[in-house]
Design a protein around this motif. Structure first.
Motif, PDB file in Angstrom:
ATOM      1  N   GLY A 396      31.846  39.828  20.186  1.00 46.85           N
ATOM      2  CA  GLY A 396      33.081  40.437  20.669  1.00 46.85           C
ATOM      3  C   GLY A 396      33.273  40.210  22.158  1.00 46.85           C
ATOM      4  N   ALA A 397      34.513  40.335  22.590  1.00 44.97           N
ATOM      5  CA  ALA A 397      34.826  40.201  24.014  1.00 44.97           C
ATOM      6  C   ALA A 397      35.949  41.160  24.372  1.00 44.97           C
ATOM      7  CB  ALA A 397      35.253  38.773  24.336  1.00 44.97           C
ATOM      8  N   THR A 398      35.800  41.817  25.515  1.00 45.80           N
ATOM      9  CA  THR A 398      36.872  42.648  26.079  1.00 45.80           C
ATOM     10  C   THR A 398      37.160  42.105  27.464  1.00 45.80           C
ATOM     11  OG1 THR A 398      35.957  44.589  24.967  1.00 45.80           O
ATOM     12  CG2 THR A 398      37.543  45.010  26.730  1.00 45.80           C
ATOM     13  N   ILE A 399      38.422  41.824  27.731  1.00 42.77           N
ATOM     14  CA  ILE A 399      38.776  41.339  29.072  1.00 42.77           C
ATOM     15  C   ILE A 399      39.951  42.166  29.588  1.00 42.77           C
ATOM     16  CG2 ILE A 399      39.414  39.351  30.488  1.00 42.77           C
ATOM     17  CD1 ILE A 399      38.273  37.527  28.358  1.00 42.77           C
ATOM     18  N   VAL A 400      39.766  42.754  30.748  1.00 45.52           N
ATOM     19  CA  VAL A 400      40.853  43.467  31.418  1.00 45.52           C
ATOM     20  C   VAL A 400      41.042  42.731  32.731  1.00 45.52           C
ATOM     21  CG1 VAL A 400      41.641  45.674  32.353  1.00 45.52           C
ATOM     22  CG2 VAL A 400      40.147  45.635  30.345  1.00 45.52           C
ATOM     23  N   ALA A 404      44.226  38.289  31.260  1.00 47.23           N
ATOM     24  CA  ALA A 404      43.284  38.514  30.151  1.00 47.23           C
ATOM     25  C   ALA A 404      43.808  37.928  28.837  1.00 47.23           C
ATOM     26  CB  ALA A 404      43.025  40.008  29.995  1.00 47.23           C
ATOM     27  N   GLY A 405      45.131  37.979  28.660  1.00 46.53           N
ATOM     28  CA  GLY A 405      45.726  37.473  27.421  1.00 46.53           C
ATOM     29  C   GLY A 405      45.518  35.985  27.243  1.00 46.53           C
ATOM     30  N   GLU A 406      45.342  35.277  28.339  1.00 50.05           N
ATOM     31  CA  GLU A 406      45.027  33.838  28.238  1.00 50.05           C
ATOM     32  C   GLU A 406      43.513  33.664  28.107  1.00 50.05           C
ATOM     33  OE1 GLU A 406      47.797  32.184  28.000  1.00 50.05           O
ATOM     34  OE2 GLU A 406      48.974  33.910  28.660  1.00 50.05           O
ATOM     35  N   LEU A 407      42.757  34.421  28.892  1.00 49.50           N
ATOM     36  CA  LEU A 407      41.293  34.260  28.923  1.00 49.50           C
ATOM     37  C   LEU A 407      40.639  34.562  27.571  1.00 49.50           C
ATOM     38  CD1 LEU A 407      40.149  35.790  32.338  1.00 49.50           C
ATOM     39  CD2 LEU A 407      41.085  33.560  31.831  1.00 49.50           C
ATOM     40  N   TRP A 434      40.722  31.907  36.808  1.00 48.38           N
ATOM     41  CA  TRP A 434      40.390  33.183  36.165  1.00 48.38           C
ATOM     42  C   TRP A 434      39.342  32.941  35.088  1.00 48.38           C
ATOM     43  CZ3 TRP A 434      41.998  37.725  38.032  1.00 48.38           C
ATOM     44  CH2 TRP A 434      43.102  37.722  38.906  1.00 48.38           C
ATOM     45  N   SER A 435      39.402  31.752  34.440  1.00 44.83           N
ATOM     46  CA  SER A 435      38.492  31.465  33.322  1.00 44.83           C
ATOM     47  C   SER A 435      37.027  31.452  33.732  1.00 44.83           C
ATOM     48  CB  SER A 435      38.827  30.116  32.705  1.00 44.83           C
ATOM     49  OG  SER A 435      40.153  30.089  32.286  1.00 44.83           O
ATOM     50  N   THR A 436      36.758  31.223  35.010  1.00 47.93           N
ATOM     51  CA  THR A 436      35.350  31.225  35.418  1.00 47.93           C
ATOM     52  C   THR A 436      34.722  32.600  35.181  1.00 47.93           C
ATOM     53  OG1 THR A 436      36.054  31.606  37.681  1.00 47.93           O
ATOM     54  CG2 THR A 436      35.417  29.351  37.131  1.00 47.93           C
ATOM     55  N   ALA A 437      35.567  33.622  35.027  1.00 45.80           N
ATOM     56  CA  ALA A 437      35.031  34.968  34.732  1.00 45.80           C
ATOM     57  C   ALA A 437      34.268  34.942  33.410  1.00 45.80           C
ATOM     58  CB  ALA A 437      36.178  35.984  34.655  1.00 45.80           C
ATOM     59  N   VAL A 438      34.775  34.188  32.436  1.00 45.75           N
ATOM     60  CA  VAL A 438      34.099  34.107  31.132  1.00 45.75           C
ATOM     61  C   VAL A 438      32.778  33.365  31.301  1.00 45.75           C
ATOM     62  CG1 VAL A 438      34.260  33.150  28.788  1.00 45.75           C
ATOM     63  CG2 VAL A 438      36.273  34.235  29.840  1.00 45.75           C
ATOM     64  N   GLN A 439      32.805  32.276  32.059  1.00 43.64           N
ATOM     65  CA  GLN A 439      31.572  31.498  32.274  1.00 43.64           C
ATOM     66  C   GLN A 439      30.531  32.340  33.012  1.00 43.64           C
ATOM     67  OE1 GLN A 439      31.873  28.191  35.007  1.00 43.64           O
ATOM     68  NE2 GLN A 439      30.150  27.125  34.062  1.00 43.64           N
ATOM     69  N   GLN A 440      30.959  33.012  34.089  1.00 41.64           N
ATOM     70  CA  GLN A 440      30.026  33.820  34.881  1.00 41.64           C
ATOM     71  C   GLN A 440      29.412  34.953  34.050  1.00 41.64           C
ATOM     72  OE1 GLN A 440      32.530  33.660  38.890  1.00 41.64           O
ATOM     73  NE2 GLN A 440      31.114  35.384  38.917  1.00 41.64           N
ATOM     74  N   THR A 441      30.218  35.502  33.142  1.00 37.52           N
ATOM     75  CA  THR A 441      29.690  36.585  32.294  1.00 37.52           C
ATOM     76  C   THR A 441      28.701  36.015  31.282  1.00 37.52           C
ATOM     77  OG1 THR A 441      31.876  37.592  32.515  1.00 37.52           O
ATOM     78  CG2 THR A 441      30.373  38.626  30.958  1.00 37.52           C
ATOM     79  N   ALA A 442      29.072  34.900  30.654  1.00 40.72           N
ATOM     80  CA  ALA A 442      28.183  34.298  29.641  1.00 40.72           C
ATOM     81  C   ALA A 442      26.860  33.860  30.269  1.00 40.72           C
ATOM     82  CB  ALA A 442      28.887  33.115  28.983  1.00 40.72           C
ATOM     83  N   ALA A 443      26.909  33.452  31.533  1.00 38.58           N
ATOM     84  CA  ALA A 443      25.685  32.996  32.201  1.00 38.58           C
ATOM     85  C   ALA A 443      24.644  34.111  32.282  1.00 38.58           C
ATOM     86  CB  ALA A 443      26.023  32.486  33.603  1.00 38.58           C
ATOM     87  N   GLN A 444      25.109  35.363  32.273  1.00 35.39           N
ATOM     88  CA  GLN A 444      24.171  36.500  32.359  1.00 35.39           C
ATOM     89  C   GLN A 444      23.265  36.622  31.135  1.00 35.39           C
ATOM     90  OE1 GLN A 444      26.041  40.242  33.363  1.00 35.39           O
ATOM     91  NE2 GLN A 444      27.642  39.175  34.485  1.00 35.39           N
TER      92      GLN A 444
END
Ligand SMILES: Cc1cc2nc3c(=O)[nH]c(=O)nc-3n(C[C@H](O)[C@H](O)[C@H](O)COP(=O)(O)OP(=O)(O)OC[C@H]3O[C@@H](n4cnc5c(N)ncnc54)[C@H](O)[C@@H]3O)c2cc1C
Ligand SMILES: NC(=O)c1ccc[n+]([C@@H]2O[C@H](COP(=O)([O-])OP(=O)(O)OC[C@H]3O[C@@H](n4cnc5c(N)ncnc54)[C@H](O)[C@@H]3O)[C@@H](O)[C@H]2O)c1
Length: 475
Positions: A396-400, A404-407, A434-444
């Motif tokens: 699952g993913a939650t983005i605010v 966010a609607g694109e990410l 903005w998409s780097t937010a997904v990459q930075q989160t997944a990197a964790q």
């Protein structure tokens, strides 16, 4: 010009997103298809839902005066409706009748004084706004999504009952346009079906912009307001406080459509809420009859309705059986910041799952845009044999965030294709998007980055988390 005959491979009842998805898929499969609707094609989304609301939201965001916003709504609805009107559909090979339909039996349907036969039928008759039984509400008058977008003038004081998707989106838009807005939600937070942190961000932003938010609040009576203001209403809430408004908008969810389709004549059963019962292939309890969209009581979203329509068409026409999947259905609340969700919430993560979080303040693009409200949360689970190898699979993913609607579609694609979360982390994302937010989160899931690392859900942390979060699709 209609080539209507009385015998079809498929009759589709209702021409909203679900009916359009069904009919278009059916003609693409070579089926003789009749689409019958008691109103112009487009349904709720085009005329009273997504299209007018998103136009209003965009207009409010850019700061135009209300009359300009109202004109933009009329223009945009007309532009979208023109892409799916009866003539356009006929040119695509779909027969169209604008009349109300009623079952005579499971394969015979009365339409405008004639009886049509169909080997297969898809019901796509949508839903209607629910209205709470508050004394005085009907007598005093109220708006729903069916009338709010037609207001000639800006409501000076708007009370919105219901702090879900509609309530939050329109509260922000009308506040920005200059209305004095009070948002009344019975649960203990706005957007109660979403991640609690998302609710907190939206409450903070709306309140900062001037919306008066009342949670754990429920109107118990509505009375006329002062005679000097017309229209006017005085809402008495259960906690003893009152709200004065010129207009009242009801946005408390949906109910089954009121139209009498004579479902029982066809042996079509409904559930305890009154929605048409369907199995995972969208078949109803009557042989040869399928259902799609809001009328099924499943995810009340346009893209879900369209997708259900395509699946119902294929299954009805005997193509390779397809199951409708809700686990990878994204949804977006178009507030600013937007709230986007796919799959499970972090509060629903099973023990052993891992959760990675990035507050927007940790994203360079958000800093450059001075739009740091929000966060990304990714939930990853173990694979059956491979465990957390490759970061595990995304649950699952939650983005605010502002976009966010694109990410949300990158995690959606990852979930739909069973990707390892490592792919999100390893794929180079352009800086500073903005998409780097997904990459930075997944990197964790692999490394500590800026002091943040994914945490594992244990029974203890789960218990420590917020409880009582309802399913996102519950009404
Ligand atoms: C304010 C608001 C904003 C929204 N914003 C979004 C959004 O941003 N994104 C999103 O994904 N979703 C959004 N939605 C939800 C979305 O609008 C609905 O999920 C979608 O329109 C449902 O499509 P449908 O085809 O199932 O039903 P409908 O669009 O309601 O279509 C049903 C059709 O059936 C016809 N019909 C009914 N009975 C009969 C009968 N007996 N005979 C013939 N015809 C009949 C009706 O006239 C209607 O045209 C929003 C909803 C609201 C209220
Ligand atoms: N951006 C989008 O995709 C979008 C936008 C708007 C609507 N929609 C769809 O349309 C559907 C309807 O939207 P909605 O916002 O009306 O429904 P909703 O179910 O999203 O929210 C309704 C809210 O009203 C509250 N409520 C119920 N009764 C109440 C009462 N008596 N007093 C105070 N609060 C009360 C509920 O607790 C809930 O939070 C949604 O299910 C959603 O899927 C989607």
């Amino acid at each position: 010009m209609n080539r209507v005959n009385d015998d079809y491979d498929l009759v589709v009842i209702g021409a909203g997103a679900a009916g359009l998805g069904t009919a278009r898929a059916a003609v693409a499969m070579g089926a003789r298809t009749l689409l019958v609707s008691d109103s112009e094609p487009g349904g709720d989304c085009t005329f009273t839902g997504c299209v007018p609301s998103k136009t209003l939201i965009e207009a409010a965001r850019t700061g135009v005066p209300y009359p300009v916003a109202a004109q933009r709504i009329r223009d945009t609805v007309a532009a979208v409706a023109a892409t799916e009107d009866a003539d356009v559909l006929r040119a695509e090979g779909i027969d169209v009748i604008i009349e109300r339909a009623r079952f005579r039996s499971r394969d015979r349907i009365d339409i405008g004084g004639r009886t049509f036969t169909a080997r297969r039928v898809v019901i796509a008759t949508g839903s209607a706004p629910a209205v709470p039984g508050v004394p005085g509400l009907h007598e005093n008058g109220f708006l729903t999504n069916e009338a709010i977008f037609d207001l000639p003038d800006l409501p000076p004081a708007l009370a919105i009952i219901g702090g879900g998707a509609t309530g939050c989106e329109l509260a922000q838009a009308f506040t920005r346009l200059g209305s004095r807005v009070t948002l009344i939600e019975q649960a203990d937070r706005l957007l109660p079906g979403q991640d609690p942190q998302a609710s907190a961000v939206i409450a903070e932003v709306l309140s900062r912009e001037g919306t008066d938010i009342r949670v754990k609040a429920c109107p118990k009576a509505v009375e006329p307001g002062p005679r000097t203001v017309i229209p006017s209403a005085r809402l008495e809430l259960e906690d003893g406080t009152t709200v004065n408004a010129t207009h009242v908008l009801v946005a408390v969810g949906r109910r089954p459509p009121g139209t009498d389709l004579a479902l029982s004549a066809a042996g079509i059963e409904t559930d305890d809420r009154g929605y048409v019962k369907t199995n995972s292939r969208l078949a109803t309890t009557a042989r040869g009859v399928y259902a799609a969209g809001d009328v099924t009581g499943r995810a009340p979203l346009t893209h879900a309705a369209y997708q259900m329509g395509r699946i119902a068409a294929g299954n009805a026409l005997g193509r390779w059986p397809t199951t409708y999947r809700e686990d990878v259905m994204p949804e977006v609340v178009f507030t600013e910041p937007e709230v986007a969700q796919v799959g499970i919430l972090a509060t629903q993560a099973p023990v052993g799952a891992r959760i990675a979080e990035l507050p927007m303040i940790g994203l360079d693009r958000a800093l450059t845009a001075r739009a740091t409200d929000g966060f990304v949360k990714l939930v990853a689970g173990r694979r059956r044999l491979l465990g957390n190898l490759g970061g595990g699979r995304l649950l699952g993913a939650t983005i605010v965030a502002e976009r966010a609607g694109e990410l949300i579609h990158e995690p959606t694609l990852a979930m739909a294709t069973g990707m390892f979360t490592g792919r999100l982390a390893a794929t180079t994302h352009a800086y500073p998007t903005w998409s780097t937010a997904v990459q930075q989160t997944a990197a964790q899931f692999f490394i500590t980055i800026d002091g943040r690392r994914a945490r594992t859900v244990t029974a203890v942390t789960e218990r420590a988390g917020p409880t009582g979060v309802p399913s996102r699709w519950e009404n």
